[in-house]
Scaffold this motif. Structure first.
Motif, short mmCIF file in Angstrom:
data_model
loop_
_atom_site.label_atom_id
_atom_site.label_comp_id
_atom_site.label_asym_id
_atom_site.label_seq_id
_atom_site.Cartn_x
_atom_site.Cartn_y
_atom_site.Cartn_z
N GLY A 186 -2.31 3.47 -7.52
CA GLY A 186 -1.09 2.01 -7.70
C GLY A 186 -1.00 2.34 -9.23
N GLU A 187 -2.14 2.63 -9.79
CA GLU A 187 -1.95 2.67 -11.37
C GLU A 187 -0.42 4.03 -11.50
OE1 GLU A 187 -3.69 1.80 -13.92
OE2 GLU A 187 -3.52 0.28 -12.62
N ALA A 188 -0.13 5.07 -10.60
CA ALA A 188 0.84 5.50 -11.41
C ALA A 188 2.18 5.57 -10.97
CB ALA A 188 0.27 7.38 -10.34
N VAL A 189 1.92 4.51 -9.61
CA VAL A 189 3.07 3.68 -8.99
C VAL A 189 3.71 2.81 -10.64
CG1 VAL A 189 4.34 2.17 -7.61
CG2 VAL A 189 3.72 3.97 -6.98
N GLU A 190 3.06 1.84 -11.09
CA GLU A 190 3.24 1.50 -12.14
C GLU A 190 3.49 2.52 -13.92
OE1 GLU A 190 3.06 -1.59 -12.83
OE2 GLU A 190 2.83 -2.26 -11.03
N MET A 191 2.30 3.33 -14.00
CA MET A 191 2.86 4.17 -15.27
C MET A 191 4.08 5.43 -15.16
SD MET A 191 0.35 7.19 -16.56
CE MET A 191 0.87 7.88 -15.76
N LEU A 192 4.24 5.63 -13.46
CA LEU A 192 5.67 6.47 -13.58
C LEU A 192 6.78 5.77 -13.38
CD1 LEU A 192 4.19 9.20 -11.95
CD2 LEU A 192 4.45 9.28 -14.06
N GLY A 193 6.64 3.99 -13.29
CA GLY A 193 8.27 3.21 -13.02
C GLY A 193 8.33 3.78 -11.14
N LEU A 194 7.87 4.15 -10.47
CA LEU A 194 8.24 4.37 -8.65
C LEU A 194 8.38 3.43 -7.85
CD1 LEU A 194 5.91 7.52 -8.12
CD2 LEU A 194 8.59 7.58 -8.93
N ARG A 196 7.22 0.68 -5.55
CA ARG A 196 6.79 0.78 -4.49
C ARG A 196 6.60 1.41 -3.14
NH1 ARG A 196 1.13 -1.59 -6.73
NH2 ARG A 196 1.35 -1.52 -8.44
N ALA A 197 8.03 0.80 -2.80
CA ALA A 197 7.90 0.55 -1.17
C ALA A 197 9.22 2.33 -0.69
CB ALA A 197 9.79 0.06 -0.73
N GLY A 198 8.92 2.68 -1.75
CA GLY A 198 10.02 4.42 -1.62
C GLY A 198 9.55 5.44 -2.90
N HIS A 199 8.27 5.97 -2.22
CA HIS A 199 7.25 6.64 -3.17
C HIS A 199 6.65 7.62 -2.53
CE1 HIS A 199 3.96 3.68 -3.64
NE2 HIS A 199 3.62 4.85 -3.65
N GLY A 200 6.91 8.76 -3.19
CA GLY A 200 5.35 9.50 -2.67
C GLY A 200 4.74 10.33 -4.05
N LEU A 201 3.15 10.61 -3.42
CA LEU A 201 2.59 10.83 -4.48
C LEU A 201 1.34 11.74 -3.47
CD1 LEU A 201 0.95 7.49 -5.77
CD2 LEU A 201 2.71 9.60 -6.70
N VAL A 202 1.55 13.07 -4.23
CA VAL A 202 0.12 14.09 -3.93
C VAL A 202 -1.02 13.57 -5.00
CG1 VAL A 202 -1.03 16.40 -3.85
CG2 VAL A 202 1.11 15.95 -2.56
N ILE A 203 -2.73 13.28 -5.16
CA ILE A 203 -3.25 12.75 -6.17
C ILE A 203 -4.97 14.02 -5.71
CG2 ILE A 203 -4.85 11.46 -6.55
CD1 ILE A 203 -3.22 8.71 -5.53
N ALA A 204 -4.90 14.48 -7.04
CA ALA A 204 -6.32 15.57 -6.87
C ALA A 204 -7.12 14.38 -7.78
CB ALA A 204 -5.37 16.47 -7.45
N HIS A 205 -8.31 14.18 -6.72
CA HIS A 205 -9.02 13.72 -7.28
C HIS A 205 -10.14 15.04 -7.54
CE1 HIS A 205 -13.14 10.48 -7.60
NE2 HIS A 205 -13.16 11.55 -7.27
N LEU A 206 -10.65 15.29 -8.73
CA LEU A 206 -11.03 16.77 -9.30
C LEU A 206 -12.92 16.83 -10.23
CD1 LEU A 206 -8.30 19.21 -10.06
CD2 LEU A 206 -9.16 18.29 -7.81
N GLY A 207 -13.55 16.49 -8.86
CA GLY A 207 -14.77 16.39 -10.40
C GLY A 207 -15.91 16.92 -9.30
N ASN A 208 -17.25 16.57 -9.01
CA ASN A 208 -18.16 17.63 -8.76
C ASN A 208 -18.46 17.67 -7.01
OD1 ASN A 208 -20.22 19.55 -8.75
ND2 ASN A 208 -21.78 17.02 -7.90
N GLY A 209 -17.54 16.59 -6.30
CA GLY A 209 -17.14 16.75 -5.36
C GLY A 209 -15.37 16.28 -5.64
N ALA A 210 -14.27 17.10 -4.81
CA ALA A 210 -13.29 17.25 -4.97
C ALA A 210 -12.80 16.77 -3.50
CB ALA A 210 -13.34 18.48 -5.74
N SER A 211 -10.93 16.35 -3.84
CA SER A 211 -10.18 15.74 -2.62
C SER A 211 -9.02 15.96 -3.00
CB SER A 211 -10.72 14.82 -1.56
OG SER A 211 -10.68 13.51 -2.66
N LEU A 216 2.12 7.90 1.16
CA LEU A 216 3.24 7.70 1.44
C LEU A 216 3.39 6.51 0.81
CD1 LEU A 216 6.32 7.86 2.05
CD2 LEU A 216 5.53 8.14 4.53
N ASN A 217 4.14 5.74 -0.08
CA ASN A 217 4.49 3.56 -0.49
C ASN A 217 3.08 3.39 -0.52
OD1 ASN A 217 6.92 4.76 0.09
ND2 ASN A 217 7.46 4.82 1.59
#
Length: 400
Positions: A186-194, A196-211, A216-217
């Motif tokens: 949600g934050e990325a869509v706002e920050m990048l001006g995407l 909401r109904a037409g966007h694709g992201l890959v989010i990398a949550h990186l910490g001691n646990g990572a995924s 998509l939208n």
């Protein structure tokens, strides 16, 4: 007493209870803390606010006494009458829960039934809920890590094993870090001006646990963690992906039992196992810069696996607008981001070195050159997401 309704967020572990208190007009907690060493001698509880941090001994090392200490702090601050709801982080919701849910006796029974899927995480979460329900007559909400990923299609969540194992035992990929991925999306869509109904992201949550997750939208369509949080990326002490045949081989050669394998893969592997030094990325970066071969190898494997998975997740999307880094490492390690973005050149990414160096300590923004796709950094806020869901389901705010 504060003027705004307050939400208490609780994350119960087997030997800890983490908490944060939110007034709903602000994203940052009024108070946060951790009860640690529960079940052991020397249990303490810490409280942190804008004025600093204090640590106290617990009368008894139990979840009940830990929560009582938190409520005593509420009373001391004259907050008791302002507490309007409690949100609980729950790691595993199985296939039953596709969104956050008000806690009822039936929900507790269902979460207990799911506990074999997360034996280290769900039992203490349910215990924390029972303790809190007995003390606080306000709405309680369970926010489940797996819920965000229930939109993933069967082609992505099924393992290629006999279907009876899925039907009878729930063997499938569930995915985790859902609150973080949902918030960051949600934050990325706002920050990048995407759109909401037409966007694709890959989010990398990186910490001691990572995924990493393909979004998509606003909906998760693929992710790296599996039936448990062990699958996927290299983590602090977890192996991530490994050939099951290697484990069969080791069992036959060493005589190791399942508990030994559990310890190996969850506690002795990952960055720690590769480096033979530490699971802390900051320590490994410093050691790698000084020529430590193990630290260098650990970081290279970490980034190689990350880039490979990001590329694979991008193929689960019809379009890619951004690769977004978050989590303790993702938000603060310019080195890891630089190494990763350079490997993602086939996706059209080109690193902006100076921007990348600036994005630390909570800074958010684009770290790549050119138009789409972009690489960006967004700070996660899982506790706020839990507080927001809790407030909404408790009727304190409107749906967002």
């Amino acid at each position: 007493m504060t003027e705004s309704p307050m939400v208490l967020v609780i994350n119960s572990g087997s030997s800890s209870l983490k908490f944060a208190v939110y007034a709903m007009e602000r994203r940052h907690p009024l108070l946060s803390g951790l009860a640690d060493r529960l079940g052991l001698e020397g249990a303490t509880v810490s409280f942190k606010d804008e004025s600093g941090k204090t640590v106290r001994d617990l009368k008894e090392p139990t979840h009940a006494y830990a929560l009582d200490a938190v409520l005593e702090e509420f009373a001391a601050r004259d907050w008791s009458g302002s507490l309007a709801a409690v949100g609980h982080r729950v790691v595993h919701g199985g296939e039953r829960f596709s969104s956050s849910v008000l806690v009822t006796p039936d929900v507790l029974v269902e979460l207990e039934a799911i506990s074999p899927l997360a034996p280290l995480h769900n039992p203490p979460a349910v215990l924390g809920m029972r303790v809190a329900l007995a003390r606080l007559a306000v709405p309680h909400v369970a926010v489940l890590d797996t819920a965000f990923h229930q939109s993933i299609p069967p082609s992505a969540y099924l393992y290629a094993v006999p279907m009876a194992l899925y039907r009878d035992y729930g063997v499938r990929r569930y995915g985790f870090h859902g609150a973080s991925h949902r918030f960051v999306a949600g934050e990325a869509v706002e920050m990048l001006g995407l759109d909401r109904a037409g966007h694709g992201l890959v989010i990398a949550h990186l910490g001691n646990g990572a995924s990493a997750t393909a979004v998509l939208n606003g909906r998760s369509v693929d992710t790296t963690m599996g039936m448990t949080p062990l699958e996927g990326l290299v983590m602090g002490t977890r192996s991530g992906d490994i050939d099951p045949g290697a484990l069969i081989y080791l069992a036959r050669r060493t005589g190791w039992k399942w508990d030994d394998m559990d310890t190996l893969l969850n506690r002795r592997s990952g960055l720690l196992g590769l480096s033979e030094l530490s699971n802390d990325c900051r320590e490994l970066e410093a050691a790698a810069s000084s020529g430590h071969a193990g630290a260098q190898a650990a970081l290279e494997v970490f980034v190689h696996r990350l880039a490979r998975h990001i590329g694979g997740l991008a193929m689960s999307l019809p379009r890619l607008d951004a690769v977004v880094f978050t989590g303790g490492i993702g938000e603060n390690s310019a080195r890891i981001r630089s190494m990763a973005v350079r490997r993602l050149k086939p996706l059209g990414l080109s690193l902006d070195e100076q921007a990348n160096l600036r994005m630390v300590g909570g800074a958010a923004g684009i770290i790549s050159e050119g138009n789409r796709p972009v690489a960006a950094v967004v700070s996660t806020n899982e506790e706020w997401m839990i507080a927001r869901d809790t407030a909404e389901l408790a009727g304190l705010t409107r749906s967002q």
